[in-house]
Design an enzyme around this catalytic site. Structure first.
Site, PDB file in Angstrom:
ATOM      1  N   ASP A  89       0.870  -1.181   0.000  1.00 29.30           N
ATOM      2  CA  ASP A  89       0.000   0.000   0.000  1.00 29.30           C
ATOM      3  C   ASP A  89       0.904   1.228   0.000  1.00 29.30           C
ATOM      4  O   ASP A  89       2.130   1.119   0.161  1.00 29.30           O
ATOM      5  CB  ASP A  89      -0.956  -0.050   1.197  1.00 29.30           C
ATOM      6  CG  ASP A  89      -2.201   0.809   0.970  1.00 29.30           C
ATOM      7  OD1 ASP A  89      -2.245   1.560  -0.026  1.00 29.30           O
ATOM      8  OD2 ASP A  89      -3.133   0.746   1.811  1.00 29.30           O
ATOM      9  N   ASP A 125      -3.839   7.007  -3.798  1.00 31.10           N
ATOM     10  CA  ASP A 125      -5.217   7.439  -4.064  1.00 31.10           C
ATOM     11  C   ASP A 125      -5.677   8.404  -2.979  1.00 31.10           C
ATOM     12  O   ASP A 125      -5.037   8.534  -1.937  1.00 31.10           O
ATOM     13  CB  ASP A 125      -6.150   6.215  -4.139  1.00 31.10           C
ATOM     14  CG  ASP A 125      -6.007   5.277  -2.950  1.00 31.10           C
ATOM     15  OD1 ASP A 125      -4.869   5.089  -2.477  1.00 31.10           O
ATOM     16  OD2 ASP A 125      -7.031   4.748  -2.473  1.00 31.10           O
ATOM     17  N   CYS A 286     -13.929 -21.360  20.971  1.00 32.13           N
ATOM     18  CA  CYS A 286     -13.210 -21.478  19.704  1.00 32.13           C
ATOM     19  C   CYS A 286     -12.424 -22.789  19.708  1.00 32.13           C
ATOM     20  O   CYS A 286     -12.001 -23.263  20.766  1.00 32.13           O
ATOM     21  CB  CYS A 286     -12.262 -20.296  19.566  1.00 32.13           C
ATOM     22  SG  CYS A 286     -11.183 -20.394  18.136  1.00 32.13           S
ATOM     23  N   CYS A 288      -9.672 -23.255  17.545  1.00 33.29           N
ATOM     24  CA  CYS A 288      -8.410 -23.082  16.831  1.00 33.29           C
ATOM     25  C   CYS A 288      -7.276 -23.706  17.658  1.00 33.29           C
ATOM     26  O   CYS A 288      -7.450 -23.991  18.843  1.00 33.29           O
ATOM     27  CB  CYS A 288      -8.160 -21.602  16.541  1.00 33.29           C
ATOM     28  SG  CYS A 288      -7.411 -20.692  17.909  1.00 33.29           S
ATOM     29  N   CYS A 291      -6.723 -21.933  21.041  1.00 34.06           N
ATOM     30  CA  CYS A 291      -7.765 -22.103  22.058  1.00 34.06           C
ATOM     31  C   CYS A 291      -7.921 -23.558  22.491  1.00 34.06           C
ATOM     32  O   CYS A 291      -8.345 -23.826  23.621  1.00 34.06           O
ATOM     33  CB  CYS A 291      -9.089 -21.553  21.538  1.00 34.06           C
ATOM     34  SG  CYS A 291      -8.993 -19.779  21.205  1.00 34.06           S
TER      35      CYS A 291
HETATM   36  N1  GUN Z   1      -6.403   1.194   3.323  1.00 39.23           N
HETATM   37  C1  GUN Z   1      -7.661   1.278   3.792  1.00 39.23           C
HETATM   38  N2  GUN Z   1      -8.411   2.049   2.982  1.00 39.23           N
HETATM   39  C2  GUN Z   1      -7.623   2.458   1.979  1.00 39.23           C
HETATM   40  C3  GUN Z   1      -7.852   3.270   0.813  1.00 39.23           C
HETATM   41  O1  GUN Z   1      -8.933   3.770   0.555  1.00 39.23           O
HETATM   42  N3  GUN Z   1      -6.767   3.436  -0.011  1.00 39.23           N
HETATM   43  C4  GUN Z   1      -5.544   2.878   0.243  1.00 39.23           C
HETATM   44  N4  GUN Z   1      -4.549   3.082  -0.617  1.00 39.23           N
HETATM   45  N5  GUN Z   1      -5.330   2.123   1.326  1.00 39.23           N
HETATM   46  C5  GUN Z   1      -6.345   1.918   2.181  1.00 39.23           C
HETATM   47 ZN    ZN Z   2      -9.164 -19.594  18.975  1.00 38.55          ZN
END
Ligand code: GUN
Ligand code: ZN
Length: 656
Positions: A89, A125, A286, A288, A291
């Protein structure tokens, strides 16, 4: 990079995303990995949790001089120690979350993501917050699109970087637009024109934090209407398994989550139907591996860091398990049932489910006409499922009866066994027998067909079911011009000498409902013959004038077309898939038709519908089953559109 479709349910897809660094089965969860500090080591996620792709933040790596240098030297996959594909990201979320501008631009962060060898990189963005006006959100969409175009240009420029894949970094081009459906659609439509590897739906974290699941459903639906089916769709920041089934039903293929570690920091346990604080739990609800091997008391007494690690593991196990459940529900054709169950965990989620009733037209185009599983009534929302809306509509527009009156009866299934005598008597008097079901007023000869035969509903009806039946009955009477007759009036009529058998009417009715009004007349000319199953006595093959025209599938009571049947339907309009001249010889021989060779298609075709494959001059080449909705066929670069059953000129096995 390409997205392969393996199955579908609702508007959801079961897929395989082929990336240069590995294959990801979708819907999939990409856990968020912090580039500098890992609650669960990324290698353990791969080895012990079945995680096949992760997401990390390139901006966080870029901002820290030491991490930046290591990422550039070793590549991001080496840095975080994950052996599969890694998405990065861009810093958008940090900008939104901390409410400040960041010191890196779009071109710079895209370039950095290429240099560190991200499998898929994200543009910078603009996160439109739910409080923005439509104008502000529109400007954010414009800027996001301008940055997307810039990134597409940059991606192709210059030499390939040492850590970059041969085919270069894929781009995540997000859809923004706040809660304005028209903006979401525009954002999606324009992003879809660009060379993206996938499309995230962004700006939804505040909706999820505030449990605005109705708005979330609206935002996803508006975005999906304009996104191409051939690319994976990611729901940005969706980390709680509560939303996975609903979002997957609406076609979201990828999720990313920091929740597993954030919740662990707060000592909270993620559960498939909510969240619990460790201090509130007397027992761990749970199974898993964490747990199963400890108790709430023991967890509480662990040193803080160890406890956080164990809770993060529990949270990730629960999240991964929910996605396995979603994928299996898709394979079984039971995703709607899973969503309806899960959405009962919180009233706000129920609003998300109920909002889907406003999107029936879009959802109906995606919904397969047949499923491997039984159709269950789980509550009033079931009545607005696309399968029921489609059935009721087709009974109004496709079905045809020679009668001018109708009489409603109650019957358990199979109707064919319980009311066959009454049906024959009624028919003899020009009366159509209708069965009262929560799915509508169903002609009694139709009960063997999906979803009717495979349906189960409670005997005690709720008010919605009762009202829905009355509404559909009224519509049927109006559409078919039937006068309604009381059951007592029917009973008072004399029994016929010899009633008409239900069989021919049953076959004709299924033909009309499945292929369109009048299809029964076209398919069933002259003398009919039936071959029956030796065990059940039910019709298997249908012959008309000595030709095998149809086979009845035992699993769903729908017909498959034989070539002789296809020739008869070819005299009528519709049901066509037109293929390119280069492809036509293959279908003529009986080979499957690939999406990229489809030139046009009857927009009424739905996934799993029987269809006619024709060339551009409308010459019949083959018959088969379409596997995609008509509006998606053009968006897949690879993969099959029609599974061909019979071509008009099959290759003989000895012809080399
Ligand atoms: N992580 C959570 N929401 C967003 C988003 O709208 N854009 C980007 N790039 N990362 C995110
Ligand atoms: Zn668990």
């Amino acid at each position: 990079m390409h997205f392969e479709l393996l199955g579908r349910d609702g508007a959801g897809r079961l897929g395989k995303w082929h990336t240069p660094h590995g294959v990801v089965e979708t819907p999939a969860l990409l856990p968020v990995i912090h580039p500098g500090r890992q609650a669960i080591p990324a290698s353990e996620m791969h080895a012990k949790f079945g995680v096949r792709m992760v997401i990390t933040n390139s901006y966080i790596a870029w901002r820290d001089p030491w991490l930046r240098q290591r990422a550039l030297d070793e590549g991001i996959r080496q840095l975080i120690g994950f052996p599969g594909p890694v998405m990065t990201d861009s810093g958008t979320f940090q900008m939104y979350f901390y409410g400040r501008t960041i010191e890196v631009g779009n071109a710079q962060i895209v370039d950095f993501q290429r240099r560190i060898g991200s499998t898929v990189g994200t543009i910078l963005d603009i996160f439109a917050t739910p409080g923005m006006t439509e104008e502000e959100a529109g400007q954010a969409v414009d800027t996001t699109l301008a940055r997307a175009r810039e990134a597409v240009q940059l991606r192709g420029q210059g030499e390939r970087f040492p850590h970059e894949a041969e085919e270069r970094m894929g781009l995540a081009l997000p859809v923004q637009g706040g809660t304005f459906p028209a903006l979401r659609e525009r954002s999606a439509r324009e992003a879809a024109q660009l060379d993206a590897a996938m499309h995230p739906i962004g700006g939804v974290v505040p909706l999820m934090e505030q449990q605005r699941y109705r708005d979330l459903a609206e935002v996803i639906a508006a975005s999906q209407r304009a996104l191409p089916a051939g690319k994976p769709v990611h729901l940005f920041g969706a980390g709680h398994p509560l939303v996975f089934p609903l979002a997957a039903l609406l076609g979201c293929d990828l999720f990313d989550s920091a929740s597993y570690s954030k919740f662990a920091q707060d000592e909270r346990l993620i559960l498939p139907d909510g969240t619990a604080h460790l201090r509130e739990l007397e027992e761990l609800p749970c199974a898993c591996p964490v747990c199963a091997n400890t108790t709430a008391q023991e967890l509480r007494s662990l040193p803080q860091q160890e406890r956080e690690g164990q809770l993060a593991r529990h949270n990730l196990h629960v999240s991964m398990a929910e996605l396995r459940r979603v994928r299996q529900a898709m394979r079984d054709g039971r995703l709607w049932e899973l969503v309806e169950q899960r959405c009962r965990a919180h009233p706000a989620l129920l609003d998300g489910l109920r909002a889907l009733a406003g999107h029936t037209a879009w959802l109906e185009r995606k919904e397969p006409v047949s499923k491997p599983a039984a159709f269950f009534y789980t509550g009033p929302e079931t009545l607005t499922r696309p399968t029921i809306v489609r059935l009721q509509q087709r009974l109004l527009t496709h079905y045809r009866s020679p009668c001018d009156q109708a009489c409603v009866v109650e019957s358990s299934r199979p109707f064919g066994r319980h009311v066959a005598g009454l049906w024959a008597k009624a028919r003899n008097h020009g009366i159509q027998l209708l069965v009262k079901t929560p799915w509508g007023a169903v002609p009694a000869e139709l009960d063997d067909m999906y979803p009717l035969a495979q349906s189960a509903n409670p005997e005690l009806w709720d008010r919605d079911a009762g009202k829905g039946f009355t509404r559909h009955l009224d519509a049927m009477l109006a559409a078919h011009g039937w006068k309604l007759l009381d059951r007592a009036e029917l009973d008072a009529l004399p029994d016929p000498e010899r009633g008409e058998g239900m069989e021919r009417a049953h076959v004709a009715a299924v033909c009309d409902v499945q292929f369109g009004r009048g299809a029964g007349d076209a398919l069933l000319r002259g003398e009919l013959g039936f071959r029956r199953s030796a065990t059940t006595g039910k019709v298997r093959n249908v012959y008309s004038q000595g030709e095998h025209v149809l086979s009845l599938r035992a699993s769903d009571g729908l017909f498959t077309l034989k070539l002789a049947g296809a020739r008869r339907l070819h005299e009528r309009p519709g049901l066509r898939v037109v293929v390119d001249g280069d492809s036509a010889p293959f279908q003529r021989e009986g080979r499957n038709a690939f999406s990229r060779f489809v030139r046009s298609i009857d927009p009424a075709l739905r996934p799993e519908d029987e269809c006619l494959v024709v060339d551009e001059a409308d010459a019949l080449l083959a018959c088969g089953r379409i596997v995609l909705p008509a509006d998606e066929v053009g968006t897949f670069a690879k993969g099959m559109a029609v599974q061909v059953r019979e071509g008009i000129a099959p290759r003989s096995p000895d012809a080399a």
